[in-house]
Structure formats: structure tokens, C-alpha cells
Design a protein around this motif. Structure first.
Motif, PDB file in Angstrom:
ATOM      1  N   GLY A 176     -38.876 -11.898   8.692  1.00  0.00           N
ATOM      2  CA  GLY A 176     -39.621 -11.921  10.117  1.00  0.00           C
ATOM      3  C   GLY A 176     -38.745 -11.105  11.304  1.00  0.00           C
ATOM      4  O   GLY A 176     -39.220 -11.511  12.280  1.00  0.00           O
ATOM      5  N   GLY A 177     -38.258 -10.052  10.911  1.00  0.00           N
ATOM      6  CA  GLY A 177     -37.941  -9.296  11.741  1.00  0.00           C
ATOM      7  C   GLY A 177     -38.743  -8.338  12.432  1.00  0.00           C
ATOM      8  O   GLY A 177     -40.030  -8.458  11.972  1.00  0.00           O
ATOM      9  N   ILE A 178     -38.464  -7.451  13.319  1.00  0.00           N
ATOM     10  CA  ILE A 178     -39.396  -6.709  13.858  1.00  0.00           C
ATOM     11  C   ILE A 178     -40.127  -5.657  12.866  1.00  0.00           C
ATOM     12  O   ILE A 178     -41.414  -5.311  13.108  1.00  0.00           O
ATOM     13  N   ALA A 179     -39.463  -5.222  11.883  1.00  0.00           N
ATOM     14  CA  ALA A 179     -40.214  -4.578  10.853  1.00  0.00           C
ATOM     15  C   ALA A 179     -41.134  -5.257  10.112  1.00  0.00           C
ATOM     16  O   ALA A 179     -42.363  -4.727   9.885  1.00  0.00           O
ATOM     17  N   GLY A 180     -40.839  -6.508   9.740  1.00  0.00           N
ATOM     18  CA  GLY A 180     -41.635  -7.365   8.884  1.00  0.00           C
ATOM     19  C   GLY A 180     -42.897  -7.787   9.806  1.00  0.00           C
ATOM     20  O   GLY A 180     -43.970  -7.876   9.398  1.00  0.00           O
ATOM     21  N   LEU A 181     -42.646  -8.212  10.941  1.00  0.00           N
ATOM     22  CA  LEU A 181     -43.826  -8.591  12.029  1.00  0.00           C
ATOM     23  C   LEU A 181     -44.890  -7.342  12.138  1.00  0.00           C
ATOM     24  O   LEU A 181     -46.006  -7.490  11.968  1.00  0.00           O
ATOM     25  N   THR A 213     -35.226  -2.713  23.172  1.00  0.00           N
ATOM     26  CA  THR A 213     -36.599  -2.772  24.050  1.00  0.00           C
ATOM     27  C   THR A 213     -37.712  -2.085  23.282  1.00  0.00           C
ATOM     28  O   THR A 213     -37.674  -1.115  22.447  1.00  0.00           O
ATOM     29  N   ILE A 214     -39.029  -2.854  23.494  1.00  0.00           N
ATOM     30  CA  ILE A 214     -40.008  -2.461  22.824  1.00  0.00           C
ATOM     31  C   ILE A 214     -41.366  -2.358  23.972  1.00  0.00           C
ATOM     32  O   ILE A 214     -41.350  -3.115  24.714  1.00  0.00           O
ATOM     33  N   ASP A 215     -41.928  -0.967  23.946  1.00  0.00           N
ATOM     34  CA  ASP A 215     -42.673  -0.463  25.183  1.00  0.00           C
ATOM     35  C   ASP A 215     -41.978  -1.058  26.164  1.00  0.00           C
ATOM     36  O   ASP A 215     -42.660  -1.363  27.201  1.00  0.00           O
ATOM     37  N   ASP A 221     -40.037 -10.015  24.309  1.00  0.00           N
ATOM     38  CA  ASP A 221     -41.532 -10.234  24.521  1.00  0.00           C
ATOM     39  C   ASP A 221     -42.377  -9.434  23.488  1.00  0.00           C
ATOM     40  O   ASP A 221     -43.480 -10.322  23.449  1.00  0.00           O
ATOM     41  N   TRP A 222     -41.973  -8.511  23.022  1.00  0.00           N
ATOM     42  CA  TRP A 222     -43.080  -8.162  21.986  1.00  0.00           C
ATOM     43  C   TRP A 222     -42.960  -9.023  20.721  1.00  0.00           C
ATOM     44  O   TRP A 222     -44.293  -9.251  20.129  1.00  0.00           O
TER      45      TRP A 222
END
Lengths: 1003, 188
Positions: A176-181, A213-215, A221-222
Motif C-alpha cells: 500500500g505504498g504510493i505505487a500500490g495505491l 511531494t505529489i502534485d 495529502d495525496w
């Protein structure tokens, strides 16, 4: 000292304090801590002793890859050894103890091993203890077992409960890291049924710690927004604290959910094992940082750079005031910057690369941190705790340039993708030279039944280490899965992740590269199994060229962490020693589970009352309430005997036998198999199944039959009743009911599919009660309702009717040699009929009897028992049952086999009765001994006992056995061996000991 | 004739679902070619419901038909009518290769009632119990932990499960264990 920082800690809640104990010491932490972060916050860096040398060890990592921080967790029924402190969430009242030390963690007598470490090299046990052989078992092994081992074995029964859960999904995403999400978002929006699992309690993985940072906003936040979006999707299931334990054939996934480890005492199941069938699987399992191999890299305080960052950012834990960073890549500079920004000192960053001019090194320099390039650590200073490091040139042999005092060392040797789940089912790997790691090869993915890939790797697990690429890779994986599922992606872009750019890393497998043997024998590869660089090099020298051989010889990667930190470093050292490239040497095999899962989770609900099914007859409750001493017969519980007023088993059996022979016995025979065979070809079918002729049986009559396997061996027996022209009822043995039913179906479905026959298993439809003994007819006449006279219901006949107002089918069959009726009644009336017999039988001396009396009485009559006289190697001819083998039939199952030379050999042991000369009982399993010894120095034999009992009827020991030329040796005396080494003399006699003419059963 | 007694005599359990042993139920195994009108008519004649398709179960109160295999049906009638129903089917099927056997007493019947019913079964049976895959009128022959069972959905949140009579206590204990409050999974 390691301590808690005044501020920060994204995962802890400072308003909730949790008390816990470590080695009896009472400590406190915060809600959201792991046991590891709480221990570090309390300056408990030393957490265990190593496996072989008992060296002091501290935490190296912050997650599932941790090799050192293993504890005995819990007490009593909740005690469990080898629990990783880094993945144990803190709760109030937690108790933990460190492992593998004696007498104490601080002072350990086994550490003396370290002084002799040059006498304990790789393969030491193989070399030293192989001779003399007898000493291994009695001296060496017990000693080694005592000195080895990590946790203690639990003493009490596990007080928790566990369960399984079966789920089916289009797509399972592990991680459930950012790639999985992102992959879940892409697939979820396309309408796929998705299960997304994360092994920790938090979503987002490393991104928030690494300052991604994302967006344009912090990654948190993301992550929060994406989780909310996913939670709103009906077709997406999110589970935290659930690890993808294994990927198996055809999309089978094991998910290990730790439901209540963090909140014991609420009565929840502790673990739940998800058994998931998925059409596609995405492994977004992240990457693990590698240690560097320098002398003293196992001293407590030397940790992975990423772990130090995790502790600081997630739990506000400082590993020490002064942390030296040692690296071969840019990523570790994040740790230096993070510590500096937290107000801690970073005396120096030691970079093995000749130069470091990327954005991160420049940022570190801008913060005033000293950066030394082209340098390495010659050795770590300190014993139970780091006190400093000695610098050297990485290109040299380790001459000290200067000593830098410090409290901790943050090391980074680069990152290895977690390829375990990709590899479990055959996914192949490529060596990536630039990043010095193995990464999944999408062109050689695990394939399913259709030959198409079913596992997709995403994010840093796929070798996309940089955040900017990770998110896009997650989206791509989601899209690949969607296409494979036949769905189409929805429009919409992917968020833009940003992090500082990184310059290339340089592989460093030994630090310094020219280190001599003295330094190399202090460079730890596998912390948990105490394997050093020098051990792997020795293995290579001694010819262990295969990575799998070197692994087993050195035990590299064989501990409970399965080499998560040591694998790549170890095989790099091996390949260097062999002068081969790393991809040529290859990697060891990754096998499930990813990290150990509990035995309880594997067992699931199967414990206590539901450990295994117990089959109960309709009479079970009465039996239980009336002294039944049960024995297992398959999964049934049958009364062995019914104990009365303080009797022992033998007395009870004797009473039951004599009473049945003289008065009246009642047997619960409900467990007998009852198969209904019907159709125009039923007779033909049974003629092929049984050795004797069944098609000639008249309706209303019964016949005893034998059933053999196609190899000729006797497999079952029983009485067949013909119900009408087309219908037979076949009784089988208790244990045979299910497999004979399956046997019949198999022949009908695979070989004789053209026969018009249907079979139904009606075993449990009926309670079957045997009414046995001279008074049997009197009882049935008293119950009344049908004619049970010898004329109306002769021996080996059956009739439908009514007894005691209950519909019955009465069979005149006898397994005891007495006048006997077996009464079948619907199971729902079974207890009522039994009760009626008990009530009416008092005046006739009725007593129920159990299976042992049944056995004794059939042995007195010389009746065989499947499983006693047969053992899968016995043919009917061995048992003198030629009378039950039809000579007229063209064929039956086993006929051809019984004509083979070995089967017709006159030297096959044959069934006889055995009567001890002194009247004693021959021991069970006894062999008839013959003169001389065989080639193995064992006594020659001439037979064996198959059944042996004390016969109350004859008041002496009787037995049946298979004896060489037995039937031709009537009257001869053969010696049978006893457990005490002596023998007992037994005379060969006819196997029918009682009522040879069969007068008693036919009255 | 005494009153027929079922394996567990209508025992019940209240967990996060309700589990009830249903008492005696008339059940007949009918084997025969489903394509034959004689077989269809014999079955629908006593059960009073439409003939089921593959993996279908049609039940109205105590009467019903369940598809068990390409040549096997489970015919359900009130317990007291089972023998008459067998006789009636046998006469309908005179001359047609078939087998009708009263197996009422060889079975135990349970009801699992409540919004968590799908989850309770999914803990024990390797069956896709999601609302998309398993709807009222679906039957599956499968296993519950270590024993064979079959179950069908009567209506949303209500399942009926049959097992062999001898293991009724085991199956009841399994269902109880799976339904302990607090162990809800929250998946469906």
C-alpha cells in the motif's frame, strides 16, 4: 544514547502513553510506536545476542527485514518467540524479553564463541563433528542444540483463536505504498474488483518519510485523498496489517491479516489467513536497503540509513546525537539532511564514490555537513554500542586516516526491490547494473493456466526506485491488469510525484575494497545467522560454486529473515570470489511465506472442539451417558466397551462376550456402510466388483461378499442384500463406506460408463442395531410387529416390517456366530428403537456390547476382519476364502492379478488358527520364528499373528495368523516371539474355534 | 412411530448471525438423466417447483429441487412425505433407468440467518460468496472446513446448509466459531 525527539513523529500520538516491559524493566512509549521505536526511545539499543557468536546486536532496520530485533513476546498462552520488534505495534501491557543470551543480555557467557570465531568457520559443524559417527548423536548434537536457537519454545496452549477467509477478486494488490495505491486507483476506476493489502498499519509506504511531494503538496495529502477515494469505491477492499505471504499457482494468494496483535484481549481472532483466488496480482512490495560490508558493521548503533530516517520521521526517535552516514548512493544523504534538520549532528558523510555532486550531496554540504568522497569505514569502534568510526580510503586496504567519534552509523549500500512475491510462482529477474540489483523481468512473468502472465510488479518492487517514476509505474501496472481482465481504463491523468534527482550509485560489496582477512572476518553479511564475508569466501575456495550450495554450507540467508538484507551482498561476495558476474551466479530461490506466519493462522479454526470432525451415530448420546469407553474408528467414535461399576476394560469385554453368548447383546452397528446399487446392469456390475456371484442372489436374501482391488488384494467385505430385481444393498466395513462408494463411482464413470447403474450412499440414513444372542428372537417378538421366526425370516434372509411401532428392515445375519438380527431403522428413529430394546430387554438379560466384544466373538468364529487379517498385501486365497471366489465367472476385479505367479506361489503364508500351549495370549504383532538368521542378521520368520485375543468363551488365548504352509501343518507347534525376547509356543489349529458347524446362528 | 428426531434437535446459536438446526426435512436423492421428461416430471411432481438449472436450487418452504450434478437431484418435501414421494417418483419412473432414495435422515439442515451470513460461510467454504456471484437460488456443493456440505441461498441474508447427520455437531460448532461476535470481516 538513543532518545525521543521533542517534536515530530508522524505516526505517534503523544497524548496516549503505553506502558510495557522489556526484560522485566518497565518502560513507556506512545500509541503508534512499534516495540522497536519505543525501545530506542528508551535508549535500549542492545536487543539481543547473535545466533552463533552471541555478539551484542541492536536494531538494523525499521520493518519486516529486521534481522536482530527478535523477542520472546507475551506470556503464558500468548507467548510467542522470534517476534520482530520492528513490526510489533506497541500496546499497553506488552511484555517482551530478549533472546539467545545467558545469563543476561548485558553479560553473555556464549560470547566466548566470538573469541574462537576463527575456529568456527563456514561448514564448521560438517567438518568437525562428522567423526567419530557415534559421538554425533550422543555428544555433539545435544551440545550444539543447547548452544543454538533463538527464541524459547512456548510452554502453554495458545490461548488465542484464528480463522481463515476465502475471497475472490479480479485483482489483488500487495503493498500500500504510493505505487500500490495508484494501481488500485487505476484499476478501481475501471471497475475491477480489487483487494489492496498493506502489511503495516499505515498507507503510503516510504514516500512521506522521504519527503516526496505529489502534485506540489506533501505525499501525505495525496495518500489521504487517494485512500478516501478508494474507500468510497464499492469494488475496492482496503486492508491494513495484512501481508501478502505467498503467491501460488493460478492466482492463489495468501494474505496474513494480523487482526488483533496490536489490541489483544478484545476477544478478536488474532490472525486471519485470507485464501484469495485472484485473476491478476500486482506486487507493489517496495524495496529494502542493503547494508554495507565493513568491519564491525554489526555493532549496535550501526543501522540502515533509511531506518534511521524512519525512526526520526515516523516516531521522533534519535539514534544518537552524532550519526555518521556511510553510503555509495545519493539517497542516504536524505538521512543526513533529515537528522541535521532535526537538530542532530552529522559529523561526516562517508561516500565511497570518487565524487558526489548531485542535488542531495549539495544540499547536505549547504547545511554545513562534511562530505568525504572516495572514503570508507575501516572499522567501527565500540562493542555493545558504537563509539566512533575509523575512516580509510575505499580503494585501499583499510589503513586508518582518522577516527570520528559518533553514536550511530547510518549505512546504505543501495536498494534491492522486494521481488519475493514476484518470484514465488516463477517470475524471472534481470540484473540491473546501474542500480546493482535484481529486478522483475516483465517479459518472463509467472504464467497461469492459459500461459498468460498473472503477476505484475509495480513501483520500487519493479526497480523504479525514484518517486517520480514510482507513481507512473503503479498506474501502468494497474492498466496492464485492466487489459488482462478485459476492462478498459477510464480517462484521467496520474498525479505528478517529485523528489530530488539522484546521481548514479556505485556498487560497493566490501569496504574498503582491498580489506585483508582480519577486517573481512568482522564484516557481517547475515546478522541473524552470523555469516561473514570471510565465510562466503571460504565456501567459494572450498568449491561451493553454486549459490544454493554456498547458502547451505554457510547458512547465509537461512535464518527466520530468509536473507532479506544479506542475499545480494552475499552473492556479490560469492561471485567476486569466483571471478564470475553476479547474474551468472544468480540468486537463491524465494519461497513463501514472505515473513514467517503463525502456526495458528495456518491451522485456522481447527482446534479444540473443531480440531477434526467426530462422527456420531444416532445412539451416541446414549452410549456417552452409559459408560461407553470410546475408540476412534476412522472419524467415528464407537464404544470399545461399556464400563459398569468400576470394571476395567478387560472385565467389561469379558462380561459383554459371555452375556451375548448366553443371553442377549445389543450392538450399535450404525457405522456400517450401506450403498444402494440400482439399475438394469446392477447384477452384472456387482459380479465384477465382488469375487463371488451376486447376480444369482434372490430378492429377500443376503450373501457375504469379498471385494478386491484390481491388483487382487482384498480391500473390503460385507453382506449384500438383494432388494428387488434391479436393486441391491451392499454393506461395507465402517471404514470402507466412503471409499467403496467412490470406488464404485470411479468404475462406473471411467470404465463401465455404458452400464446402466446408479449408486447412492445411504450409510447415514439408517441406524443399524444388532440384536444378538440366544434371546434375540424373544426380544423382537416382545417388541412385536413382524414375524421374525426361523421360517419367516431364515438365516441370511431379510424382511421389511415394523418393530415396536417403528418401520424397520431386519437382516438375519451374524458376525458373532449367535442367533442375530441386524435391524435397520431410519436414523431419526434410531434412538427410539434402541431405547425400546433396552426397555424390553431387561427380562432377557440384555446388555449392550462394544467393538472389542464384537472382535473377540468374530475371532472365536474365525471370521476375518478387514485391517486385521488384511493389510493391503493379502489376497482372499491367503485367507482360505476360496469358497467365496466364483469359479464360474469370466472376470471380476482382481481375478487376473490373482493368477500371477507370486499370487499363486504355494509359499504364500496362509490363514490358520493358533492356540497357545499354555493358554496365554500371544502379543499383538508377533511373528512366528524359524531357525537361523537372514542376510540382515535378523531371525528368520515363518508367519505372523493377525488377530489375538483372550477368549472368554473358551477361557484361553486364541489367535489367527498367516503361517507358511499353515493349513497343511495342523497340530504342529510354532514358536511366536514376545516383547521380552522369549517366545510362546502355539499349536496350529482350524481358525474356527467356536461352533464349527454354525448351529447356533442358524436357529 | 415415534416423532422423528433430527441430529441436534433444533439447537440454535446467536452470534453475529443466527444459526438454527432445522429439524427433520424430507430429502430424496434422485439420480437420472435430467434431459428425460420422465425424470423432470417425477421431480417437479412431488416438489411442486420448477426444474432447476445447473447450480440452481428452487425452494418454497419445505419443498424444493436442487441441482446436485448432471445426473443427480435433491428433492425436498416435508419429512413425513418422503417415503410416499419416493414411491410416487418410482411409479412415475417405472421403466426409466433411475434411482430414488430417501436420505432425509442421513442429513442435518441448518439455517444461517443475518447480514453476516455470507461471511460466516466464507470463513469455512472455498466458495465465492460475493453478492455478484452468489444469489438467492444458487446452490454449491463444497466443504465446510473438513467435511462435505452443500448450501443454497433462500433469500438475501438467509442460507440453508446440509451436511451428513454424523457430523452435525461438528458443523454446528464450526458455524458457531465462525459467527463469534467481533470476528466480522467486513468484506462483502
Amino acid at each position: 544514547m538513543s532518545t525521543r525527539l521533542q517534536t515530530g513523529g508522524r505516526l505517534i500520538d503523544r497524548s496516549h502513553r503505553e506502558g510495557f516491559s522489556f526484560n522485566g524493566k518497565r518502560l513507556t512509549g506512545y500509541a503508534g510506536d512499534t516495540l522497536a521505536s519505543a525501545l530506542l526511545a528508551n535508549d535500549q539499543m542492545l536487543v539481543g545476542r547473535s545466533f552463533k557468536y552471541h555478539r551484542p546486536r541492536g536494531f538494523v532496520a525499521a520493518g519486516g527485514e529486521e534481522p536482530n530485533g527478535l523477542v520472546n513476546l507475551g506470556k503464558g498462552g500468548q507467548f510467542e518467540p522470534n517476534q520482530r520488534a520492528t513490526t510489533t505495534e506497541l500496546f499497553d501491557g506488552l511484555t517482551a524479553e530478549s533472546q539467545n543470551h545467558w545469563p543476561s543480555l548485558e553479560f553473555d557467557i556464549g560470547a566466548i564463541n566470538a573469541k574462537f570465531s576463527r575456529f568456527l568457520p563456514a561448514g564448521f559443524y560438517y567438518k568437525m563433528f562428522i567423526h567419530p559417527r557415534p559421538l554425533w548423536k550422543h555428544v555433539y548434537e545435544p551440545f550444539i542444540r543447547n548452544s543454538a536457537g533463538l527464541g524459547k519454545a512456548p510452554q502453554d496452549r495458545d490461548s488465542d483463536r484464528y480463522e481463515h477467509f476465502y475471497a475472490f477478486a479480479d485483482l489483488v494488490i500487495i503493498g500500500g505504498g504510493i505505487a500500490g495505491l495508484q494501481a488500485a486507483l487505476t484499476a478501481g476506476q475501471a471497475g475491477a474488483k480489487v483487494i489492496l493489502m498493506e502489511q503495516t498499519a499505515h498507507w503510503g509506504g516510504r514516500a512521506p518519510v522521504d519527503g516526496v511531494t505529489i502534485d506540489g503538496a506533501p505525499a501525505d495529502d495525496w495518500i489521504a485523498k487517494t485512500v478516501t477515494t478508494l474507500e468510497g469505491m464499492e469494488n475496492v477492499t482496503l486492508r491494513t496489517r495484512m501481508m501478502g505471504a505467498g503467491v501460488y499457482d493460478h492466482g492463489y494468494v495468501l494474505g496474513y491479516e494480523r487482526v488483533a496483535d496490536h489490541c489483544p484481549g478484545l476477544g478478536l481472532p488474532r490472525h486471519r489467513l485470507w485464501r484469495i483466488r485472484a485473476k491478476q496480482i500486482i506486487t507493489a512490495t517496495g524495496a529494502i536497503e542493503r547494508p554495507l560490508s565493513f568491519a564491525g558493521n554489526d555493532v549496535p548503533g550501526v543501522m540502515l540509513a533509511s531506518a534511521i530516517r524512519d525512526y526520526a520521521v515516523n516516531w521522533a526517535v534519535s539514534p544518537g546525537d552524532r550519526t555518521v552516514v556511510v553510503t555509495n548512493n545519493d539517497d542516504a544523504y536524505r538521512t543526513a539532511i533529515c537528522l541535521k534538520q532535526a537538530g542532530l549532528e552529522v559529523p561526516v558523510i562517508i561516500d565511497a564514490r570518487p565524487e558526489a555532486s548531485g542535488a542531495l550531496p549539495e544540499a547536505a554540504r549547504a547545511l554545513g555537513i562534511r562530505v568525504e568522497t572516495g572514503k570508507g569505514i575501516a572499522k567501527v569502534l565500540g562493542g555493545k554500542r558504537v563509539t566512533g568510526v575509523a575512516l580509510c580510503a575505499q580503494a585501499g586496504e583499510g589503513a586508518e586516516l582518522e577516527q570520528v567519534p559518533c553514536d550511530a552509523v547510518a549505512m546504505s549500500g543501495g536498494w534491492s526491490p522486494v521481488v519475493h512475491l514476484w518470484s514465488h510462482c516463477g517470475g524471472k529477474l534481470n540484473w540491473d547494473d546501474a542500480q546493482a540489483h535484481f529486478r522483475p523481468d516483465a517479459n518472463r512473468a509467472p504464467t497461469s493456466h492459459d500461459g498468460l502472465p498473472f503477476v505484475i510488479s509495480a513501483g520500487s518492487a519493479n526497480g523504479e526506485l525514484h518517486a517520480a517514476a514510482t507513481l507512473g509505474d503503479g498506474d501502468a501496472a494497474g492498466k496492464t491488469a485492466i487489459r488482462a481482465l478485459g476492462l478498459s481504463a477510464t480517462a484521467g491523468g496520474v498525479a505528478k510525484a517529485e523528489a530530488e534527482a539522484e546521481e548514479p550509485m556505485t556498487p560497493v560489496w566490501i569496504m574498503p575494497q582491498g580489506a585483508g582477512v582480519k577486517l573481512r572476518s568482522k564484516m557481517w553479511l547475515d546478522y541473524q545467522n552470523d555469516v561473514k564475508v570471510s565465510d562466503v569466501q571460504l565456501a567459494a575456495q572450498e568449491g561451493y560454486e553454486s549459490v544454493e550450495h554456498a547458502k547451505r554450507y554457510t547458512t547465509l540467508g537461512m535464518a527466520t529473515d530468509q536473507g532479506k538484507l544479506s542475499n545480494i551482498n552475499g552473492l556479490a561476495v560469492l561471485s567476486q570470489s569466483l571471478g564470475a558476474d553476479i547474474p551468472q551466479v544468480g540468486t537463491t530461490t524465494f519461497r513463501p511465506p514472505y515473513t514467517p506466519i503463525s502456526m495458528g493462522a495456518i491451522a485456522g479454526e481447527a482446534r479444540g472442539e473443531v480440531f477434526q470432525p467426530l462422527r456420531r451415530t444416532p445412539i451416541h448420546e446414549w452410549n456417552d451417558a452409559n459408560g461407553a469407553d470410546f475408540e476412534p474408528v476412522g472419524q467415528w467414535r464407537r464404544p470399545y466397551t461399556y464400563l459398569r461399576n468400576g470394571e476395567n476394560r478387560a472385565d467389561a469385554v469379558k462380561r459383554e462376550v459371555l452375556n451375548t453368548r448366553n443371553n442377549l447383546g445389543l450392538l450399535d452397528a450404525s457405522t456400517l456402510g450401506k450403498l444402494i446399487v440400482k439399475g438394469p446392469d446392477a447384477g452384472k456390475f456387482l459380479d465384477l466388483l465382488y469375487t463371488n456371484m451376486m447376480s444369482t442372489l434372490k430378492p429377500g436374501r443376503c450373501r457375504y461378499g469379498l471385494m478386491c482391488s484390481e491388483n487382487g488384494f482384498l480391500m473390503d467385505d460385507g453382506v449384500v442384500a438383494r432388494i428387488d430385481d434391479e436393486t441391491f444393498l451392499c454393506h461395507t466395513t465402517t471404514g470402507g463406506a466412503d471409499h467403496i462408494f467412490a470406488h464404485m463411482e470411479e468404475w462406473l464413470q471411467t470404465e463401465w460408463w455404458d452400464m446402466q447403474v446408479y449408486v447412492a450412499n445411504a450409510t447415514e440414513q439408517f441406524a443399524q442395531i444388532a440384536v444378538v444372542g440366544p434371546n434375540a428372537r424373544k426380544l423382537l417378538e416382545k417388541l412385536g410387529g413382524m414375524d421374525v421366526s426361523a421360517e419367516a425370516l431364515p438365516f441370511m434372509a431379510w424382511a421389511d416390517g415394523e418393530l415396536a411401532g417403528i418401520k424397520v428392515r431386519a437382516y438375519r445375519i451374524s458376525f458373532s456366530g449367535e442367533l442375530s438380527y441386524e435391524i435397520a431403522v431410519p436414523a431419526s428413529q434410531g434412538r427410539a428403537f434402541w431405547d425400546a430394546c433396552i426397555a424390553a430387554g431387561a427380562e432377557f438379560g440384555l446388555m449392550p456390547y462394544g467393538t472389542e466384544a464384537l472382535h473377540v466373538m468374530r475371532a472365536e468364529k474365525g471370521f476375518i476382519m478387514i485391517g486385521d487379517e488384511t493389510d493391503g498385501t493379502v489376497i482372499p486365497q491367503d485367507l482360505g476364502l476360496n469358497w467365496a471366489i466364483s469359479k464360474k465367472k469370466e472376470d471380476y476385479l482382481g481375478k487376473r492379478a490373482q493368477q500371477r505367479s507370486h499370487m499363486t506361489d504355494p509359499k504364500r503364508w496362509k490363514l490358520v488358527g493358533l492356540e497357545t500351549v499354555d493358554g496365554s495370549v500371544i502379543p499383538d504383532g508377533s511373528y512366528g520364528v524359524a531357525d537361523g538368521i537372514n542376510a540382515n542378521g535378523q531371525r528368520n520368520t515363518q508367519g505372523r499373528v493377525t488377530s489375538t485375543y483372550y477368549s472368554p468363551t473358551l477361557d484361553r488365548g486364541i489367535a489367527m495368523g498367516l503361517v507358511l504352509n499353515g493349513p497343511d501343518r495342523m497340530g504342529e507347534v510354532v514358536e511366536f516371539n514376545k516383547v521380552d525376547g522369549t517366545t510362546v509356543a502355539a499349536k496350529i489349529v482350524d481358525p474356527v474355534f467356536y461352533d464349527k458347524e454354525g448351529e447356533k446362528q442358524n436357529v | 412411530m415415534s416423532d422423528p428426531v433430527s441430529a441436534l434437535n433444533r439447537v440454535t446459536f446467536d452470534g453475529f448471525v443466527k444459526v438454527e438446526e432445522m429439524g427433520p426435512r424430507g430429502m430424496i436423492t434422485l439420480r437420472g438423466d435430467h434431459a428425460l421428461p420422465e425424470v423432470k416430471n417425477a421431480a417437479t411432481g412431488v416438489a411442486g417447483v420448477n426444474f432447476p438449472g445447473q447450480r440452481e436450487c428452487r425452494v418454497v418452504e419445505e419443498r424444493g429441487l436442487a441441482w446436485m450434478s448432471p445426473d443427480e437431484l435433491l428433492v425436498m418435501v416435508p419429512h413425513g412425505e418422503a417415503d410416499t414421494a419416493v414411491a410416487s417418483m418410482e411409479s412415475d419412473l417405472d421403466g426409466t433407468h433411475s434411482l430414488a432414495v430417501n436420505v432425509s435422515d442421513a442429513r442435518a439442515v441448518f439455517r444461517i440467518i443475518g447480514p453476516g451470513a455470507r461471511e460466516v460461510l466464507a470463513k469455512l467454504c472455498p466458495v465465492d460468496l460475493s453478492p455478484e456471484a452468489f444469489v438467492p437460488g444458487t446452490i454449491r456443493r463444497t466443504r465446510a472446513a473438513q467435511v462435505p456440505v452443500a448450501f443454497w441461498m433462500v433469500e438475501e441474508d438467509v442460507f440453508e446448509l446440509v451436511c451428513f447427520r454424523s457430523v452435525a455437531a461438528y458443523v454446528f460448532d464450526l458455524l458457531k466459531t465462525a459467527a463469534i461476535p467481533g470476528s466480522e470481516v467486513g468484506y462483502f
